[in-house]
Design an enzyme around this catalytic site. Structure first.
Site, PDB file in Angstrom:
ATOM      1  N   HIS A 182       0.848  -0.999   0.044  1.00  0.00           N
ATOM      2  CA  HIS A 182      -0.069  -0.077  -0.018  1.00  0.00           C
ATOM      3  C   HIS A 182       0.924   1.137   0.049  1.00  0.00           C
ATOM      4  O   HIS A 182       0.780   2.213  -0.636  1.00  0.00           O
ATOM      5  CB  HIS A 182      -0.932  -0.082   1.441  1.00  0.00           C
ATOM      6  CG  HIS A 182      -1.827   1.156   1.394  1.00  0.00           C
ATOM      7  ND1 HIS A 182      -3.211   1.054   0.913  1.00  0.00           N
ATOM      8  CD2 HIS A 182      -1.543   2.342   1.784  1.00  0.00           C
ATOM      9  CE1 HIS A 182      -3.670   2.196   1.271  1.00  0.00           C
ATOM     10  NE2 HIS A 182      -2.598   3.050   1.631  1.00  0.00           N
ATOM     11  N   GLU A 183       1.821   1.252   0.919  1.00  0.00           N
ATOM     12  CA  GLU A 183       2.583   2.455   1.108  1.00  0.00           C
ATOM     13  C   GLU A 183       3.551   2.763  -0.146  1.00  0.00           C
ATOM     14  O   GLU A 183       3.856   3.707  -0.706  1.00  0.00           O
ATOM     15  CB  GLU A 183       3.384   2.408   2.245  1.00  0.00           C
ATOM     16  CG  GLU A 183       2.599   2.505   3.739  1.00  0.00           C
ATOM     17  CD  GLU A 183       1.744   3.549   3.547  1.00  0.00           C
ATOM     18  OE1 GLU A 183       1.772   4.744   3.110  1.00  0.00           O
ATOM     19  OE2 GLU A 183       0.608   3.596   4.422  1.00  0.00           O
ATOM     20  N   HIS A 199       1.751   4.559  -2.795  1.00  0.00           N
ATOM     21  CA  HIS A 199       1.901   5.975  -2.838  1.00  0.00           C
ATOM     22  C   HIS A 199       3.214   6.279  -3.066  1.00  0.00           C
ATOM     23  O   HIS A 199       3.285   7.350  -3.675  1.00  0.00           O
ATOM     24  CB  HIS A 199       1.803   6.275  -1.224  1.00  0.00           C
ATOM     25  CG  HIS A 199       0.343   6.324  -0.654  1.00  0.00           C
ATOM     26  ND1 HIS A 199      -0.759   7.097  -1.348  1.00  0.00           N
ATOM     27  CD2 HIS A 199      -0.150   5.751   0.481  1.00  0.00           C
ATOM     28  CE1 HIS A 199      -1.727   6.777  -0.479  1.00  0.00           C
ATOM     29  NE2 HIS A 199      -1.489   6.063   0.510  1.00  0.00           N
ATOM     30  N   HIS A 239       3.703   6.691  -6.859  1.00  0.00           N
ATOM     31  CA  HIS A 239       2.949   7.665  -7.452  1.00  0.00           C
ATOM     32  C   HIS A 239       3.720   9.254  -7.287  1.00  0.00           C
ATOM     33  O   HIS A 239       3.712  10.293  -7.833  1.00  0.00           O
ATOM     34  CB  HIS A 239       1.508   8.065  -6.364  1.00  0.00           C
ATOM     35  CG  HIS A 239       0.360   8.926  -7.116  1.00  0.00           C
ATOM     36  ND1 HIS A 239      -0.613   9.347  -6.265  1.00  0.00           N
ATOM     37  CD2 HIS A 239       0.359   9.562  -8.080  1.00  0.00           C
ATOM     38  CE1 HIS A 239      -1.464  10.059  -6.913  1.00  0.00           C
ATOM     39  NE2 HIS A 239      -0.854  10.290  -8.217  1.00  0.00           N
TER      40      HIS A 239
END
Length: 685
Positions: free
Chosen positions: A478-479, A482, A485
């Site tokens: 999940h991190e 990010h 991105h």
């Protein structure tokens, strides 16, 4: 090091952590604020007529040194803080608030911005330029530029007070987390606890020069305890301790802080002409307004509630049958859920941990990113870091990017809990991507987590590596989503780069990455037994997939309850006489377990009271709709399909906030997202 600039004499212009002394920060903030003010003054006093370049672009790049200093200081205040640093934070936060208000409320600067904005239709701007102009104009109008002098002063006072209270709120939660420990000397009390968690607790006790085992409220310590320990009274003790953080009528109590934050946010919104804080926030979100958010949450609630009630009844019956428990309490949830999961799927999360050695999982995330987006990760040892646990990597382009071996980003990882680090997991940035003077400045990105650390021998060598639970594996991915991105950002202007997107769009890249953790083809790349090297057996992969939607109705209800609580606090004007009573009423329609009188979530709900999620907690579920729909596209074409991955990189990951999120999503997907993929994945339809 007396001053901090935006350009450091370091490799790749990385932050020189080891050269910065705590006493350097405040003078550096004062100096950099003064410099940023001078840059703003230069825009205002420019004798030429206002243009997009000399006003809007100049404003976006103004204060670059201050931004870098702030990112270093406040990132460390979360990941490696101390009492002195927190004191400095309390001193510099009002200075920063005053400075941002000086800009937002500067009439001469606003006149120049408005002059450019008023002629936008004739300027022939690109989509990105038009977005930047709109953002700059709204940055003023939404922050008081249209107010009279008296109201501008009121706004300044509100913002200064809010900045300080939010900091205090977070410091109180951290102090309460650090102040609790459960010290156990009788091994019989730990019956049911896996060996790895027991070893970690023994290691922690030893570091505190105590006999036996120590458990804390840090997640890697807390979660195994409430999930596996058979002693119900001890589970109750630690669960209540976790639930009453900053709700104990002591110096770290947050009840009054909650009331004041809510009151000030509402006043601020009214002052700016909005009905509520939620109306103010949601104007700049995909969801647009509170009515749409509440409709979205209630629609999901309608679909999830029957499933959650059925699951809760099943769990209650199981606990009754197993241990004669008549009433399930909050400290029973994780324990009996795990037991039921083992019974239904003949499956224990502990069986998986040997296949998820941290280094292997991280390399798996790297390999998947390489296959999808054409980047490679090379660990380097000549970049400064703020703690010995931190690893540093150069992210390089492979041939699919055009020129091979080009620097894409710097990546920091920081995985283990420690005293000066707040709970949870997050991604952050030390340097933004932007194109300046024809040079594409590449970003420096970090992910920070609190995973189970390796067990060390007395000689500090590794007796047992860090083995992750499956939940920690998905957290890492999940991190890392990010981080992608941030790392793959490719925009011209810093304020539109990377994760600078609408808040209910920011979770798409992170949540979509979690999907690869469930795919056999992806797991084969990294899920290998840390001792034998054996790839995770297919039957375990099937169990992971089968159990993915286990008790999903209850999990969905829990997330919705947080979103509803957030909207209840911020959606309309109210006087909160009692924080606990207010919270209880707000969450009534989503409660399954009996209330615990000593507990109150609001006093440690840092996401909405200290972080940026106020009126935004719904965005986790909102992004789940996006991510399920997006991943369905990958599944359709193949989870490593280059064409789909390139469309995702080119239209989502690299574009930042340069365009409206729905437009970017449609360019990637060819259509608007549908909730069906999420409901199907969650087993709710």
């Amino acid at each position: 090091m007396k001053t901090l600039t935006s350009t450091f004499n370091t490799k790749h212009n990385t932050a020189p952590f080891s050269q910065i002394k705590l006493e350097d920060y405040k003078p550096a903030f004062i100096e950099n604020i003064a410099q940023a003010k001078a840059e703003i003054d230069a825009i205002i006093t420019n004798s030429e007529a206002p243009t997009f370049e000399n006003t809007i672009v100049a404003l976006d790049f103004a204060g670059e040194q201050l931004d870098r200093l702030s990112s270093i200081f406040f990132n460390l205040n979360s990941a490696e803080t101390c009492d002195e640093m927190q004191k400095i934070a309390q001193e510099v936060s009002p200075l920063l608030t005053e400075f941002s208000n000086d800009i937002a409320l500067n009439e001469d600067l606003f006149k120049r911005v408005k002059a450019v904005y008023d002629q936008k239709d004739s300027l022939n701007l690109t989509t990105e330029q038009a977005t930047l102009l709109d953002k700059k104009f709204k940055g003023f109008s939404r922050n008081g530029a249209l107010l009279n002098e008296e109201d501008k002063l009121k706004l300044r006072e509100i913002d200064t007070e809010l900045a300080k209270i939010k900091l205090t709120y977070g410091e109180n939660v951290l102090a309460e987390t650090n102040n609790y420990q459960l010290h156990i000397t009788n091994e019989a009390d730990l019956k049911g606890l896996p060996d790895g968690a027991k070893e970690m607790a023994a290691s922690l006790a030893k570091s505190k020069e105590l006999e036996g085992w120590v458990f804390t409220l840090d997640f890697p310590s807390y979660l195994p305890f409430v999930t596996y320990v058979e002693n119900r009274e001890l589970r109750k003790e630690i669960a209540i301790a976790a639930g009453k953080k900053s709700f104990q009528d002591n110096e770290f109590d947050n009840k009054e802080n909650v009331k004041r934050i809510v009151e000030l946010r509402h006043k601020r919104a009214n002052l700016l002409g909005y009905k509520s804080h939620s109306d103010f926030v949601l104007e700049e979100r995909m969801a647009q307004n509170p009515e749409k958010v509440l409709s979205f949450l209630n629609d999901l609630l309608e679909k999830a509630k029957p499933a959650s009630q059925k699951e809760f009844a099943q769990l209650t019956a199981f606990a009754k049958e197993l241990d004669g428990i008549d009433q399930l309490e909050k400290w029973d949830g994780a324990y009996y859920s795990e037991k039921l999961k083992q019974k239904l799927f003949n499956f224990d999360d502990e069986i998986l941990k040997p296949y998820f050695k941290l280094e292997n999982v991280l390399n798996g995330a790297f390999t998947i990113a390489e296959k999808l987006f054409g980047i490679t990760f090379k660990e380097v040892f000549d970049i400064d870091k703020y703690h010995e646990d931190v690893q540093t990597f150069e992210v390089l382009s492979s041939s699919s990017w055009g020129s091979e071996g080009q620097l894409v980003a710097i990546f920091y990882s920081d995985f283990f809990p420690r005293k000066g680090k707040r709970n949870g997991a997050w991604m952050t940035s030390y340097k933004s991507q932007a194109i300046k003077n024809g040079i594409n400045e590449r970003p420096h990105v970090s992910i920070v987590c609190n995973f189970t650390p390796p067990i060390l021998t007395s000689e500090k060598s590794e007796a047992k590596p860090s083995l992750l639970t499956f939940n920690e594996v998905t957290t890492l991915f999940h991190e890392f989503g990010h981080a992608l991105h941030g790392m793959l950002a490719n925009t011209t202007y810093p304020s539109l780069s990377g994760t600078s997107v609408y808040w209910d769009f920011v979770e798409l890249p992170s949540q979509v990455m979690e999907n690869w953790c469930y795919e056999p083809e992806a797991l084969a790349l990294f899920a290998k037994h840390y001792e034998t090297g054996e790839i995770i057996p297919q039957e375990y992969v099937e169990k992971i997939k089968e159990s993915a939607s286990f008790l999903e109705g209850m999990a969905t209800l829990r997330q919705l309850s947080f979103g509803i609580l957030d909207m209840t606090y911020h959606g309309k004007s109210q006087t909160i006489a009692d924080v606990k009573a207010f919270e209880k009423q707000a969450m009534e329609g989503t409660s399954l377990y009996p209330d615990v009188a000593e507990n109150c979530m609001s006093t440690s709900f840092s996401h909405i009271f200290q972080g940026g999620y106020s009126s935004g907690y719904y965005s986790y579920k909102w992004a789940e709709v996006l991510d399920a729909d997006a991943f369905a596209y990958f599944q359709e074409k193949g989870i490593f399909n280059k064409e789909v991955a390139t469309k995702f990189k080119d239209n989502v990951l690299s574009k930042g906030g340069t365009e409206l999120p729905m437009e970017l999503y449609k360019k990637f997907r060819g259509q608007e997202p549908k909730a069906d993929a999420l409901l199907k994945r969650a087993g709710l339809i």
